[in-house]
Every structure is written in C-alpha cells, then in structure tokens.
Design a protein around this motif. Structure first.
Motif, PDB file in Angstrom:
ATOM      1  N   ARG A  64       0.848  -1.192   0.000  1.00  0.00           N
ATOM      2  CA  ARG A  64       0.000   0.000   0.000  1.00  0.00           C
ATOM      3  C   ARG A  64       0.878   1.234   0.000  1.00  0.00           C
ATOM      4  O   ARG A  64       2.057   1.164   0.351  1.00  0.00           O
ATOM      5  CB  ARG A  64      -0.977   0.007   1.174  1.00  0.00           C
ATOM      6  CG  ARG A  64      -0.381   0.090   2.521  1.00  0.00           C
ATOM      7  CD  ARG A  64      -1.455  -0.058   3.616  1.00  0.00           C
ATOM      8  NE  ARG A  64      -0.873   0.084   4.920  1.00  0.00           N
ATOM      9  CZ  ARG A  64      -0.954   1.171   5.672  1.00  0.00           C
ATOM     10  NH1 ARG A  64      -1.647   2.208   5.261  1.00  0.00           N
ATOM     11  NH2 ARG A  64      -0.384   1.225   6.852  1.00  0.00           N
ATOM     12  N   ALA A  65       0.298   2.351  -0.411  1.00  0.00           N
ATOM     13  CA  ALA A  65       1.050   3.595  -0.500  1.00  0.00           C
ATOM     14  C   ALA A  65       0.275   4.711   0.195  1.00  0.00           C
ATOM     15  O   ALA A  65      -0.960   4.720   0.191  1.00  0.00           O
ATOM     16  CB  ALA A  65       1.287   3.963  -1.956  1.00  0.00           C
ATOM     17  N   VAL A  66       1.025   5.641   0.780  1.00  0.00           N
ATOM     18  CA  VAL A  66       0.426   6.797   1.442  1.00  0.00           C
ATOM     19  C   VAL A  66       1.210   8.053   1.070  1.00  0.00           C
ATOM     20  O   VAL A  66       2.424   8.002   0.850  1.00  0.00           O
ATOM     21  CB  VAL A  66       0.361   6.644   2.981  1.00  0.00           C
ATOM     22  CG1 VAL A  66      -0.599   5.549   3.392  1.00  0.00           C
ATOM     23  CG2 VAL A  66       1.724   6.413   3.579  1.00  0.00           C
ATOM     24  N   LEU A  67       0.488   9.154   1.010  1.00  0.00           N
ATOM     25  CA  LEU A  67       1.067  10.475   0.813  1.00  0.00           C
ATOM     26  C   LEU A  67       0.996  11.171   2.162  1.00  0.00           C
ATOM     27  O   LEU A  67      -0.085  11.213   2.782  1.00  0.00           O
ATOM     28  CB  LEU A  67       0.277  11.259  -0.238  1.00  0.00           C
ATOM     29  CG  LEU A  67       0.674  12.720  -0.454  1.00  0.00           C
ATOM     30  CD1 LEU A  67       2.068  12.824  -1.048  1.00  0.00           C
ATOM     31  CD2 LEU A  67      -0.351  13.407  -1.368  1.00  0.00           C
ATOM     32  N   THR A  68       2.124  11.702   2.628  1.00  0.00           N
ATOM     33  CA  THR A  68       2.192  12.328   3.947  1.00  0.00           C
ATOM     34  C   THR A  68       2.768  13.725   3.826  1.00  0.00           C
ATOM     35  O   THR A  68       3.799  13.927   3.173  1.00  0.00           O
ATOM     36  CB  THR A  68       3.082  11.510   4.902  1.00  0.00           C
ATOM     37  OG1 THR A  68       2.610  10.170   4.939  1.00  0.00           O
ATOM     38  CG2 THR A  68       3.081  12.093   6.302  1.00  0.00           C
ATOM     39  N   TYR A  69       2.107  14.676   4.489  1.00  0.00           N
ATOM     40  CA  TYR A  69       2.627  16.040   4.617  1.00  0.00           C
ATOM     41  C   TYR A  69       2.848  16.305   6.096  1.00  0.00           C
ATOM     42  O   TYR A  69       1.956  16.053   6.916  1.00  0.00           O
ATOM     43  CB  TYR A  69       1.641  17.062   4.045  1.00  0.00           C
ATOM     44  CG  TYR A  69       1.987  18.476   4.420  1.00  0.00           C
ATOM     45  CD1 TYR A  69       3.130  19.087   3.911  1.00  0.00           C
ATOM     46  CD2 TYR A  69       1.197  19.197   5.303  1.00  0.00           C
ATOM     47  CE1 TYR A  69       3.470  20.383   4.286  1.00  0.00           C
ATOM     48  CE2 TYR A  69       1.521  20.491   5.669  1.00  0.00           C
ATOM     49  CZ  TYR A  69       2.665  21.081   5.156  1.00  0.00           C
ATOM     50  OH  TYR A  69       3.000  22.353   5.528  1.00  0.00           O
ATOM     51  N   LYS A  70       4.036  16.792   6.437  1.00  0.00           N
ATOM     52  CA  LYS A  70       4.356  17.126   7.826  1.00  0.00           C
ATOM     53  C   LYS A  70       4.669  18.610   7.924  1.00  0.00           C
ATOM     54  O   LYS A  70       5.489  19.139   7.167  1.00  0.00           O
ATOM     55  CB  LYS A  70       5.557  16.322   8.328  1.00  0.00           C
ATOM     56  CG  LYS A  70       5.291  14.830   8.414  1.00  0.00           C
ATOM     57  CD  LYS A  70       6.483  14.099   9.014  1.00  0.00           C
ATOM     58  CE  LYS A  70       6.243  12.615   9.108  1.00  0.00           C
ATOM     59  NZ  LYS A  70       7.333  11.929   9.828  1.00  0.00           N
ATOM     60  N   GLU A  71       4.010  19.258   8.880  1.00  0.00           N
ATOM     61  CA  GLU A  71       4.248  20.672   9.164  1.00  0.00           C
ATOM     62  C   GLU A  71       5.510  20.824  10.014  1.00  0.00           C
ATOM     63  O   GLU A  71       6.047  19.833  10.503  1.00  0.00           O
ATOM     64  CB  GLU A  71       3.043  21.257   9.901  1.00  0.00           C
ATOM     65  CG  GLU A  71       1.806  21.346   9.044  1.00  0.00           C
ATOM     66  CD  GLU A  71       0.634  22.010   9.751  1.00  0.00           C
ATOM     67  OE1 GLU A  71       0.654  22.153  11.001  1.00  0.00           O
ATOM     68  OE2 GLU A  71      -0.310  22.386   9.049  1.00  0.00           O
ATOM     69  N   PRO A  72       5.957  22.064  10.232  1.00  0.00           N
ATOM     70  CA  PRO A  72       7.105  22.267  11.118  1.00  0.00           C
ATOM     71  C   PRO A  72       6.840  21.691  12.512  1.00  0.00           C
ATOM     72  O   PRO A  72       5.690  21.570  12.945  1.00  0.00           O
ATOM     73  CB  PRO A  72       7.246  23.785  11.172  1.00  0.00           C
ATOM     74  CG  PRO A  72       6.640  24.262   9.888  1.00  0.00           C
ATOM     75  CD  PRO A  72       5.502  23.309   9.625  1.00  0.00           C
ATOM     76  N   ALA A  73       7.911  21.366  13.212  1.00  0.00           N
ATOM     77  CA  ALA A  73       7.810  20.734  14.522  1.00  0.00           C
ATOM     78  C   ALA A  73       6.977  21.577  15.488  1.00  0.00           C
ATOM     79  O   ALA A  73       7.167  22.777  15.606  1.00  0.00           O
ATOM     80  CB  ALA A  73       9.197  20.502  15.101  1.00  0.00           C
TER      81      ALA A  73
END
Length: 184
Positions: free
Chosen positions: A62-71
């Motif tokens: 399976r595949a996922v798209l992830t966006y992470k904001e600043p800490a």
C-alpha cells in the motif's frame, strides 16, 4: 493531531525486540520512502516534509502520501502530520513532479512494527534499520492534540525507559539528512 514521537539509537536490538514481542505481535515491513521538495529546498528550509511511502508487509502493498508541518515540539521534533492512502504511487509521483516538486531523496527502511496500548494510549513502536545508516533505531509514537502533546511525549519517554532505552540514546536526526550525508 500531532504524532508525539521520540526516536532513539538502539544499543541491544535483540533484547529490545524481545521486550516488544511481550507487548505485541511483530509485523515486518519494508518502507520505500520518496521525499519531495521545491527547487531551492524551500520545504526543507521551512521544516516541512512531503513524502510518498510504499509499504510492503508480506504480500500486501500500500502507499500513502504524507505532509508534515514544522515541529510543534522542537526538542522531540514531533510534527503535525496529514496522511492519505494513495491508489497508485507512480501517478502521484508524476503529479508532484508536474507541479514543480523534485525528488529530495529516496531510501528504504526495514521495519519491525509493534502496536500496543500503554499509559492509556495506543502506541506504535517501530524498530528501524536503513541500509545507508549505521545502527538500529526505535521510533515510538502516539497521536495527541497540541494541548496534550507534553503529556503524550512524557508517556512515550516513560515507555521507552521501560523498554530499556536510555535518555542519552534519543536523537532528532532525520533519516533523510543521514542518508543524504552517507551518499555524499
């Protein structure tokens, strides 16, 4: 929600995995991660991450798209994270590159995952090796709101201690940075 996560170098991987197997069954997975950035590395400069991860567990892919904001918590590096399933990682790659993003780095993570409840929280422990990086790591995470992040990180820190991980073993070094340094 914020992923309240701590990462540490593991001094005795065998003993750690044995302790974790007493808490949960082990799930072996291979992650293929591709990180994206703008030309000029604007996302990296802003402490943001955009990743497509392909996960293979047994015969399931399976595949996922992830966006992470600043800490949200600088000492731990815990970041607000947004993730969605992707039907076709290759199509998402074409779209992201057509929008002007570039591959920052692509690498594999060999993972042993353990899902369990501790301190009243659902936790995910992942024992990680990355071929380009020396050593073994553990990532321990739970989801928390911004208001409960300090308490959640305290619980994660306490569980790591119970697993035999010392405070001195904690690290905030990113795999992306370590892999790019190793390849330079």
């Amino acid at each position: 929600m914020i992923e309240a996560e701590l990462k540490a170098r593991v001094t005795d991987p065998g003993a750690l995995r044995e302790r974790l197997r007493h808490l949960a069954s082990e799930e072996i997975s291979l992650y293929r991660d591709t990180y994206y950035d703008r030309p000029g590395r604007g996302l990296t400069a802003e402490d943001r991450e955009l990743r497509v991860r392909i996960m293979e567990t047994g015969s399931v892919r399976r595949a996922v798209l992830t966006y992470k904001e600043p800490a949200a918590d600088a000492p731990s590096g815990s970041k607000p994270e947004y993730e969605t399933k992707v039907a076709d990682a290759a199509v998402i790659d074409v779209i992201l590159r057509a929008l002007g993003l570039e591959h920052l780095v692509t690498f594999e993570k060999h993972c042993a995952n353990y899902r369990f409840t501790a301190k009243g929280r659902d936790m995910l422990a992942t024992v990680v090796t990355v071929p380009e990086i020396d050593g073994v790591f553990i990532e321990l995470e739970t989801l928390a709101s911004e208001a409960e992040l300090p308490a959640a990180l305290g619980d994660v820190r306490e569980v790591l201690g119970e697993l035999g991980v010392a405070e001195d073993d904690l690290t905030t070094e990113l795999y992306t940075d370590a892999v790019m340094r190793a390849r330079a």
